[in-house]
Design an enzyme around this catalytic site. Structure first.
Site: not given
Ligand code: AMP
Length: 404
Positions: A361, A384, A204, A43
């Site tokens: 993710g 996110g 999911k 980062r």
């Protein structure tokens, strides 16, 4: 002036000499620290070009960042002091640390900073005003700067004082990392070259309903893989046996399919699948039609016919957007479908045939596992923020930089 929908460093430079100007730069320095030292500087590396460009033009760069979750209290366990040496190492510049991000502690260090140097301010989240997006706190932050640069796309989905309220108080610009991310994202969904193929995988559908709902109205083809494909197969009356499946979301899956049809988006579900009795290394597995999962078996990857279908789609596409693995990629050979698709997209991108953007993710890990990440047009590590962007949401930190 740049042609972009948001202001960039070029706009800042167009306003005149910045020698000695105090540029408050929001970075994401929320990096992993082990035994008091930064263990992964990715980062920091991403924001170094912006830091160096600004200091190269004589600005005093004042870095603002959150670090962990101190919940509005001063807690030295979450001090950014431990990160300062890594910022100095990565940038090759002298970095002075200020014990607080506002007040005398900040202003005295900044007052003695030389043009072309860097000041790192203490964790913004030591103050409740940060996460509350508090105006008075943003006033205090803005008081020590002449301009604001945001280079932290990964924090842009949060409406916090250092990402949103401050941008209303100073001339605000996107840093180079932010600019690259927004340019890649706009090219992939806002103004993409068609046809556009979206690949959505992962465990999911319950965590990706907004994302699926947005994509079906924007893309030409939606490839659904991973565990979530099982829910769609079951919703069509297929018995997926022991597979991971959200049986209670059958209606939701059918609604998504209906929305896709109404929008002219073709949904591609696995035609054949790799099944095993257990999800573990060396488990015996075989490929069967998706309609014929044997008793006691679970679907763990897409099959070779499906991989061939996808290859044909990729060949005809101009843009690919990818979130989530097509199978349980952590254990071979169930990474085969993800690897084959990722390598194909990477190859077409390298040949100049495709614009490919991936993120969110486990996607970065899956593409790295396939050895394909480097050849994608853009791989977002923003997590996110990337997912919220795929969901079609307005990101407060990005909106604050917009020209309109
Ligand atoms: P997500 O975080 O939602 O992107 O999901 C990623 C996870 O989905 C990974 O841990 C994969 O192992 C898992 N996954 C993908 N396909 C399957 C599958 N067919 N059955 C079980 N888990 C899967």
């Amino acid at each position: 002036m740049s042609e972009k929908s948001f202001a960039t460093l070029d706009d800042l430079f167009a306003h005149g000499d910045i020698t000695g100007k105090r540029v408050l730069m929001r970075a994401d320095l929320n990096v992993p620290v082990r035994d008091g030292a930064v263990s992964d500087a990715t980062r920091i590396e991403r924001v170094v070009p912006t830091i160096r460009e600004l200091t190269g033009k004589g600005a005093i760069v004042i870095l603002l960042s959150h670090f962990g979750r101190p919940k509005g209290e001063r807690n030295l366990e979450f001090s950014l002091k431990a990160v300062a040496p890594a910022v100095a190492d990565q940038s090759g510049l002298e970095v002075t640390f200020a014990d607080d991000c506002v007040g005398d502690a900040a202003s005295s260090v900044i007052a003695s900073a030389k043009p072309g140097s860097v000041v790192l301010l203490e964790n913004t989240r030591f103050h409740k005003g940060e996460t509350n997006n508090d105006g008075a706190f943003a006033d205090q932050l803005a008081a020590v700067g002449d301009a604001y640069v945001n280079d932290a796309f990964s924090a842009a989905h949060r409406a916090h004082a250092s990402t949103q309220a401050i941008a209303k108080r100073l001339p605000a610009y996107a840093g180079r990392a932010m600019e690259a991310e927004l340019t890649a994202l706009e090219g992939a969904l806002a103004k993409p070259e068609k046809p556009v193929v979206a690949i959505v995988g992962g465990a999911k559908i319950s965590t990706k309903l907004d994302l699926l709902g947005n994509l079906v109205s924007r893309v030409d083809y939606l490839v659904i893989g991973g565990g979530m494909a099982n829910t769609f197969l079951a919703a069509q009356g297929i018995d997926v046996k022991k597979s991971l499946c959200e049986h209670d979301l059958g209606d939701t899956a059918r609604e998504i399919l209906a929305k896709a049809e109404a929008a002219g988006c073709q949904v591609l579900l696995p035609r054949d699948v790799v099944v095993a009795q257990e999800f573990k290394a060396m488990a015996p597995c075989k490929t069967v039609p998706a309609t014929e999962v044997p008793d006691g078996h679970m679907i763990l990857d897409v099959g070779s016919d499906t991989i061939a279908d996808l290859a044909a789609r990729f060949e005809a596409a101009k843009t690919v957007v990818w979130n989530g693995p097509l199978g349980a990629f952590e254990i071979a050979p169930f990474d085969n479908g993800t690897n084959a698709a990722a390598r194909h997209v990477a190859m077409l991108t390298k040949m100049g045939e495709l614009n490919s953007v991936a993120g969110g993710g486990d996607t970065v890990a899956a593409l790295n596992n396939a050895g394909a990440a480097d050849d994608f047009s853009y791989v977002s590590t923003a997590g996110g923020a990337f997912l919220e962007w795929l969901e079609g949401k307005t990101l407060p930190g990005v909106d604050a930089l917009s020209r309109s």
